[in-house]
Design an enzyme around this catalytic site. Structure first.
Site, PDB file in Angstrom:
ATOM      1  CG  HIS A 180      16.778  -2.547   5.642  1.00 18.60           C
ATOM      2  ND1 HIS A 180      16.560  -3.124   5.483  1.00 18.60           N
ATOM      3  CD2 HIS A 180      17.853  -2.443   4.587  1.00 18.60           C
ATOM      4  CE1 HIS A 180      16.460  -4.220   3.884  1.00 18.60           C
ATOM      5  NE2 HIS A 180      17.661  -3.008   3.434  1.00 18.60           N
ATOM      6  CB  CYS A 195       4.484  -0.010   4.180  1.00 19.27           C
ATOM      7  SG  CYS A 195       4.307  -0.903   3.188  1.00 19.27           S
ATOM      8  CE  LYS A 202      11.163  -1.624  -8.609  1.00 19.63           C
ATOM      9  NZ  LYS A 202      11.794  -2.335  -7.655  1.00 19.63           N
ATOM     10  CB  THR A 250       3.667   5.891  -6.025  1.00 18.72           C
ATOM     11  OG1 THR A 250       4.261   6.150  -4.810  1.00 18.72           O
ATOM     12  CG2 THR A 250       2.674   6.496  -6.461  1.00 18.72           C
ATOM     13  NE  ARG A 251       5.273  -1.095  -2.939  1.00 18.62           N
ATOM     14  CZ  ARG A 251       4.431  -0.126  -1.466  1.00 18.62           C
ATOM     15  NH1 ARG A 251       4.615   1.146  -1.954  1.00 18.62           N
ATOM     16  NH2 ARG A 251       4.147  -0.523  -0.253  1.00 18.62           N
ATOM     17  CE  LYS A 257       5.444   5.977  -1.373  1.00 18.46           C
ATOM     18  NZ  LYS A 257       4.714   5.517  -1.937  1.00 18.46           N
ATOM     19  CG  HIS A 271      -0.271  -0.155   2.156  1.00 22.53           C
ATOM     20  ND1 HIS A 271       0.201  -1.704   2.996  1.00 22.53           N
ATOM     21  CD2 HIS A 271      -0.012   1.238   2.982  1.00 22.53           C
ATOM     22  CE1 HIS A 271       0.783  -1.359   4.101  1.00 22.53           C
ATOM     23  NE2 HIS A 271       0.758   0.508   4.364  1.00 22.53           N
TER      24      HIS A 271
HETATM   25  C1  LIG Z   1       7.300   0.860   2.239  1.00 22.14           C
HETATM   26  C2  LIG Z   1       7.781  -0.099   1.204  1.00 22.14           C
HETATM   27  C3  LIG Z   1       8.486   1.069   0.013  1.00 22.14           C
HETATM   28  C4  LIG Z   1       8.403  -0.291  -1.643  1.00 22.14           C
HETATM   29  N1  LIG Z   1       9.188   0.373  -1.906  1.00 22.14           N
HETATM   30  C5  LIG Z   1       9.067  -0.872  -3.091  1.00 22.14           C
HETATM   31  C6  LIG Z   1       8.834   0.004  -4.340  1.00 22.14           C
HETATM   32  O1  LIG Z   1       9.440   1.252  -4.692  1.00 22.14           O
HETATM   33  N2  LIG Z   1       9.383  -0.560  -5.485  1.00 22.14           N
HETATM   34  C7  LIG Z   1       9.213  -1.985  -5.527  1.00 22.14           C
HETATM   35  O2  LIG Z   1       8.976  -2.850  -6.289  1.00 22.14           O
HETATM   36  N3  LIG Z   1       8.565  -2.508  -4.413  1.00 22.14           N
HETATM   37  C8  LIG Z   1       8.606  -1.637  -3.386  1.00 22.14           C
HETATM   38  N4  LIG Z   1       8.372  -2.420  -1.685  1.00 22.14           N
HETATM   39  C9  LIG Z   1       8.682  -3.952  -2.101  1.00 22.14           C
HETATM   40  C10 LIG Z   1       7.354  -4.283  -2.452  1.00 22.14           C
HETATM   41  O3  LIG Z   1       6.004  -3.498  -2.372  1.00 22.14           O
HETATM   42  C11 LIG Z   1       7.176  -5.781  -1.762  1.00 22.14           C
HETATM   43  O4  LIG Z   1       8.190  -6.535  -2.299  1.00 22.14           O
HETATM   44  C12 LIG Z   1       5.347  -6.102  -2.333  1.00 22.14           C
HETATM   45  O5  LIG Z   1       4.728  -5.468  -1.659  1.00 22.14           O
HETATM   46  C13 LIG Z   1       4.889  -7.489  -1.374  1.00 22.14           C
HETATM   47  O6  LIG Z   1       4.259  -8.453  -1.829  1.00 22.14           O
HETATM   48  P1  LIG Z   1       3.732  -9.881  -1.066  1.00 22.14           P
HETATM   49  O7  LIG Z   1       2.294 -10.328  -2.229  1.00 22.14           O
HETATM   50  O8  LIG Z   1       4.896 -10.328  -1.162  1.00 22.14           O
HETATM   51  O9  LIG Z   1       3.271  -8.842   0.032  1.00 22.14           O
HETATM   52  P2  LIG Z   1       1.833  -8.569   0.267  1.00 22.14           P
HETATM   53  O10 LIG Z   1       1.182  -7.490  -0.632  1.00 22.14           O
HETATM   54  O11 LIG Z   1       1.578  -7.872   1.644  1.00 22.14           O
HETATM   55  O12 LIG Z   1       0.881  -9.607   0.221  1.00 22.14           O
HETATM   56  C14 LIG Z   1       0.735 -10.668   1.193  1.00 22.14           C
HETATM   57  C15 LIG Z   1      -0.654 -11.311   1.586  1.00 22.14           C
HETATM   58  O13 LIG Z   1      -0.901 -11.994   2.109  1.00 22.14           O
HETATM   59  C16 LIG Z   1      -1.526 -12.231   3.347  1.00 22.14           C
HETATM   60  N5  LIG Z   1      -1.914 -12.839   3.985  1.00 22.14           N
HETATM   61  C17 LIG Z   1      -0.882 -13.600   4.597  1.00 22.14           C
HETATM   62  N6  LIG Z   1      -1.148 -14.273   5.505  1.00 22.14           N
HETATM   63  C18 LIG Z   1      -2.142 -15.217   5.412  1.00 22.14           C
HETATM   64  C19 LIG Z   1      -3.308 -16.398   5.743  1.00 22.14           C
HETATM   65  N7  LIG Z   1      -2.738 -16.899   7.171  1.00 22.14           N
HETATM   66  N8  LIG Z   1      -4.252 -16.350   5.616  1.00 22.14           N
HETATM   67  C20 LIG Z   1      -5.002 -15.059   4.010  1.00 22.14           C
HETATM   68  N9  LIG Z   1      -3.881 -14.493   3.817  1.00 22.14           N
HETATM   69  C21 LIG Z   1      -2.660 -14.260   4.013  1.00 22.14           C
HETATM   70  C22 LIG Z   1      -1.774 -10.339   3.763  1.00 22.14           C
HETATM   71  O14 LIG Z   1      -3.032  -9.835   4.378  1.00 22.14           O
HETATM   72  C23 LIG Z   1      -1.320  -9.716   2.037  1.00 22.14           C
HETATM   73  O15 LIG Z   1      -2.823  -9.325   1.589  1.00 22.14           O
HETATM   74  C24 LIG Z   1       8.455  -1.696  -1.145  1.00 22.14           C
HETATM   75  C25 LIG Z   1       7.915  -2.079   0.548  1.00 22.14           C
HETATM   76  C26 LIG Z   1       7.545  -1.445   1.175  1.00 22.14           C
HETATM   77  C27 LIG Z   1       6.902  -1.673   2.708  1.00 22.14           C
END
Ligand SMILES: Cc1cc2nc3c(=O)[nH]c(=O)nc-3n(C[C@H](O)[C@H](O)[C@H](O)COP(=O)(O)OP(=O)(O)OC[C@H]3O[C@@H](n4cnc5c(N)ncnc54)[C@H](O)[C@@H]3O)c2cc1C
Length: 380
Positions: free
Chosen positions: A266, A310, A343, A47-48, A261, A44
């Site tokens: 870390h 986040c 991304k 933007t990313r 933004k 969330h």
């Molecule tokens: C502040 C911040 C800035 C970032 N900036 C960048 C950027 O500029 N560019 C970039 O490429 N990346 C960026 N990243 C990294 C990127 O956002 C993450 O790598 C990516 O969003 C991870 O996606 P995900 O699907 O692994 O996690 P999530 O999108 O969090 O999805 C995991 C999902 O699993 C669900 N879940 C977990 N356990 C269970 C369960 N037991 N039962 C049912 N559902 C479950 C959760 O509720 C969640 O919805 C950033 C991250 C952060 C925090």
């Protein structure tokens, strides 16, 4: 009713995975503990960054080329704009990992780019105030994605293609046997031939083997009111990554929220339990990012408009985990994207569908295998 594949977690990676599986004709069940989208995970904050010059490792570049293609396809499918090209800056000392890595990936993959010193950067993008001993690599293909809209677009496409998606349903436990996988949630029990776990910061609650390999960490983002707004507008300011003595900052032009933004990788190095993490933002959080704004973006140093907490999920080498579960070939995992994964969601969705449906993928994912960690071997 039995499914071909259950996808656990429908955030960035899981929504894309469900979409690609459904596109390939699989009977998919997606389970998400919160809403689609939501603000409690890693995807969330409006933007990313997406960038082609990849300082982290040149092997990411072929994946990025495919990710860009797939994001554009998703835009066509959704009928809305999800990806904005702004150009990107990778800045730091000439011998910093950011500048050297960015230039290396440009050289290996023949990416258009130019190298600017602090003064020429400030002439081109007046929002920056870089010390004269720093350099900046400008790569014109970089920009940003709208993460919440990308997740909605992937989930909507998955549903149109026949996937069943449940929200507000948490997976509590799972088991595999010779015939497939059983999944128990706080509402029901399901069977499938296979399962893909894309649970982000909750990965280790479902896969204790990953406890030391997928470590959640609290992060904070800030939006400030620029003192010279024209310097940070979309069109006048690029996305950036900057390695400086204070740490590594990243940031964006004004979009969605009326502010500049910025975040710091870390942040305060706080490991977190995603179910108990402090989601309030405090003056100590603001101080970390303010230090970067004051020194390198003084024209953005107005009052805060918004701050958000986040989660990163870090692997020990900060490269992703895309692999089968060790010892359980019906189960695959995509996680530990270590703060740079969004991304890639579009192409990771395609890769995970390849892995679980075909047993392999045309993409080179050797550096994302679990076998690189001495504590775990490869499952299938
Ligand atoms: C502040 C911040 C800035 C970032 N900036 C960048 C950027 O500029 N560019 C970039 O490429 N990346 C960026 N990243 C990294 C990127 O956002 C993450 O790598 C990516 O969003 C991870 O996606 P995900 O699907 O692994 O996690 P999530 O999108 O969090 O999805 C995991 C999902 O699993 C669900 N879940 C977990 N356990 C269970 C369960 N037991 N039962 C049912 N559902 C479950 C959760 O509720 C969640 O919805 C950033 C991250 C952060 C925090």
């Amino acid at each position: 009713m039995a499914f071909d594949v259950i996808v656990v977690g429908l955030g960035g990676m899981g929504s894309a995975t469900a979409c690609h599986l459904a596109r390939r004709g699989a009977k998919v069940l997606g389970l998400e503990q919160f809403d689609i989208p939501h603000e409690l995970g890693s995807s969330h904050g409006v933007t990313r960054i997406i960038r082609l010059a990849y300082a982290e490792h040149p092997n990411y570049v072929p994946l990025l080329r495919r990710a860009y293609e797939l994001w554009r396809e998703l835009e066509d499918d959704a009928g809305e704009r999800l990806l904005f090209i702004t150009g990107g800056i990778d800045a730091g000392a000439p011998d910093s990992a950011t500048v050297k890595g960015s230039l290396e990936s440009c050289a290996i993959h023949h990416l258009p780019h130019d190298v600017l010193d602090g003064a020429s950067l400030a002439r081109r993008f007046p929002g920056f105030r870089l010390p004269s001993d720093m350099v900046a690599v400008h790569q014109p293909d970089a920009g940003f994605l709208l993460p919440e809209r990308c997740i909605v677009a992937h989930a909507a496409a998955a549903r149109r293609l026949g996937a069943e998606l449940h929200t507000g349903e948490r997976v509590l436990e799972w088991r595999n046997d010779d015939n497939g996988v059983s999944v128990k949630t706080d509402r029901a029990a399901y069977r499938a031939n296979k399962m893909i776990v894309t649970a982000g910061a909750w990965m280790r609650t479902l896969l204790p083997e990953l406890t030391d390999l997928a470590v959640p960490e609290r992060q904070v983002l800030i939006w400030t009111q620029p003192l010279r707004p024209e310097r940070f507008e979309l069109g006048a300011f690029p996305v950036f990554n900057m390695e400086v003595p204070e740490g590594r900052f990243y940031g964006f032009p004004v979009y969605g929220v009326p502010g500049f933004k910025i975040g710091k990788y870390h942040h305060r190095r706080e490991q977190a339990d995603p179910d108990r993490m402090d989601r309030e933002c405090h003056p100590e959080d603001e101080a970390v990012v303010r230090a970067g704004i004051r020194r390198y973006f003084p024209d953005a140093d107005g009052p805060a408009i918004a701050m958000k907490a986040c989660l990163f999920t870090n692997s020990p080498d900060e490269h992703f985990i895309l692999d089968f579960h060790p010892g359980c070939p019906q189960v695959a995992v995509a996680s530990a994207c270590s703060g740079h994964g969004f991304k890639f969601c579009s192409v990771v969705g395609e890769i995970m569908a390849d892995l679980i449906l075909d047993g392999g993928t045309r993409f080179d994912i050797d550096m994302f295998r679990l076998s690189r960690f001495s504590s775990l071997g490869r499952g299938g």
